[in-house]
Design an enzyme around this catalytic site. Structure first.
Site, PDB file in Angstrom:
ATOM      1  CB  SER A 186      -0.468  -0.224   1.389  1.00 46.84           C
ATOM      2  OG  SER A 186      -0.416  -0.058   2.215  1.00 46.84           O
ATOM      3  CG  HIS A 214      -4.530  -1.349  -0.836  1.00 47.25           C
ATOM      4  ND1 HIS A 214      -4.685   0.045  -1.500  1.00 47.25           N
ATOM      5  CD2 HIS A 214      -3.760  -1.201   0.664  1.00 47.25           C
ATOM      6  CE1 HIS A 214      -4.735   0.810  -0.033  1.00 47.25           C
ATOM      7  NE2 HIS A 214      -3.653  -0.148   0.799  1.00 47.25           N
ATOM      8  CE  LYS A 244      -7.357  -0.143   2.014  1.00 46.03           C
ATOM      9  NZ  LYS A 244      -7.885  -1.026   3.340  1.00 46.03           N
TER      10      LYS A 244
END
Length: 396
Positions: A186, A214, A244
């Site tokens: 990340s 991610h 996310k």
């Protein structure tokens, strides 16, 4: 009356962080977290959100969430193992498994909870974990909770992984050995070398564990890093977040049915914490539907990411070696990094500084997170603001 020892501890340590430029001030967002945000009555271009696909403010998802509240209420009402498992949770898990290409899936309250739950449910003090040195804090905490021997592996160093895997297995000290890695790291945006990791795992019979927080919604046409490499049949644990790219909140583990069955009876956050709300479950399931039906948002995300990267690099900024939309502007000095971020804020761009302990000392950076919801005009304005402040501070 509060403890004097506690007061002294807090005062000294907070002051120490402030003096070294490591104290993080929390900003309050007034309204939705979209491509622009409002803080202190000012509108800013938002480059600090993990809302990769813009789904956190998607009208279809808002409607689905409202309908779930109307039909199922605002809360699940219990832990999953009593009567907190709603039909919405089962549908969400079915869709996650189809999305990730696995036999089954289990959902949790957050991605952080997944790592606390899954690692300690399978690994114990008689086992060893080979963990990449740049793994997320939740992986580190999950490993510690398991009480397994943690063997730190140099970042994405396959020679070091093979050497340490060989030593761990051949020592005969451990019942099981796991290799654990982020799918996308990340802070730098680089992708784990999953094909090589799987090859080493097969050679030494290692359990494979990938945290794809991610990568999901970003790589593999949205299905994540494991699918990007076509390894869904060879990775034991696929961990992901619904907070996310999916745009809601929660997390999940996807894998073989017997693994998921075990996590349902052995992972403590599943057993002892109330399930995500009906609205969260329904909106997450709908977001996954949207990603399985079309990769339009994923393509738009990558277009915007490539555009921002090219613009910042062209102005002379060090953007590292990111292979994903995560775009760090690496500055180095912690106090200079925080000053740069503050000047961006004053000029209408919200891009937070990331400093120690989140990243190693001396590698402070402003991390930019372009999304599918940004317009080219917003990105042009951000690039121009970077250029202005970079020249003002003598950095470019």
């Amino acid at each position: 009356m509060s403890s004097k020892a506690l007061e002294q501890f807090l005062d000294e340590n907070i002051e120490d962080l402030k003096s070294r430029g490591l104290y993080n001030e929390i900003d309050i967002v007034e309204g939705a977290n979209g491509p622009t945000i409002q803080i202190g009555g000012r509108e800013l271009i938002n480059l600090s959100s993990n809302n990769y696909l813009g789904l956190a403010t998607n009208n279809t998802l808002k409607q689905v969430a409202n309908e779930a509240v109307a039909s199922h209420g605002v809360g699940a009402g219990a832990v999953r193992t009593i009567n907190g498992t709603l039909d919405l949770h089962k549908e969400l898990e079915r869709k996650i498994a189809a999305f990730k290409g696995t036999e089954a899936a289990i959902s949790y309250q957050s991605g952080f909870n997944c790592n606390m739950a899954a690692i300690s449910a399978v690994m114990d003090r008689n086992d060893a974990i080979l963990s990449d040195e740049l793994n997320h804090a939740s992986i580190i905490d999950g490993c510690r909770l398991s009480k397994a021997k943690i063997i730190r592996v140099n970042h994405s160093d396959m020679d070091d992984l093979r050497k340490k895997a060989k030593e761990a297995v051949e020592s005969g000290q451990y019942n099981k050995v796991m290799v654990i890695t982020d799918g996308v790291f990340s802070m730098d945006g680089d992708i784990a070398k999953l094909p090589e990791i799987v090859e080493i795992a097969e050679e030494f019979d290692l359990i494979t564990y990938v945290d794809d927080a991610h990568g999901s919604g970003v790589l593999g046409n949205g299905a994540g890093t494991v699918k990007h490499f076509g390894l869904q049949d060879k990775v034991d644990f696929q961990i992901g977040t619904l907070s996310k790219a999916i745009g809601v909140v929660g997390g999940y583990v996807a894998g073989k049915k017997n693994l998921i069955d075990w996590l349902k009876v052995a992972s403590r956050p599943f057993l002892f914490s109330t399930a995500v709300t009906p609205a969260d479950a329904a909106a997450s399931a709908k977001a996954i539907d949207m990603l399985m039906e079309s990769n339009e948002l994923v393509q738009l995300l990558w277009e915007n990411a490539d555009y921002l990267k090219a613009g910042l690099k062209d102005k002379g900024f060090d953007i590292g070696n990111s292979e994903t939309p995560i775009t760090p502007v690496i500055i180095g000095d912690e106090q200079l990094t925080q000053k740069f971020s503050k000047r961006l804020f004053e000029s209408g761009v919200y891009a937070k500084s990331i400093v120690f302990p989140t990243v190693p000392r001396g590698t402070g950076r402003v991390r930019n997170m372009p999304t599918a919801a940004h317009t080219k005009e917003m990105l042009d304005q951000a690039i121009a603001t970077y250029e202005k402040i970079g020249k003002e501070m003598g950095m470019i």
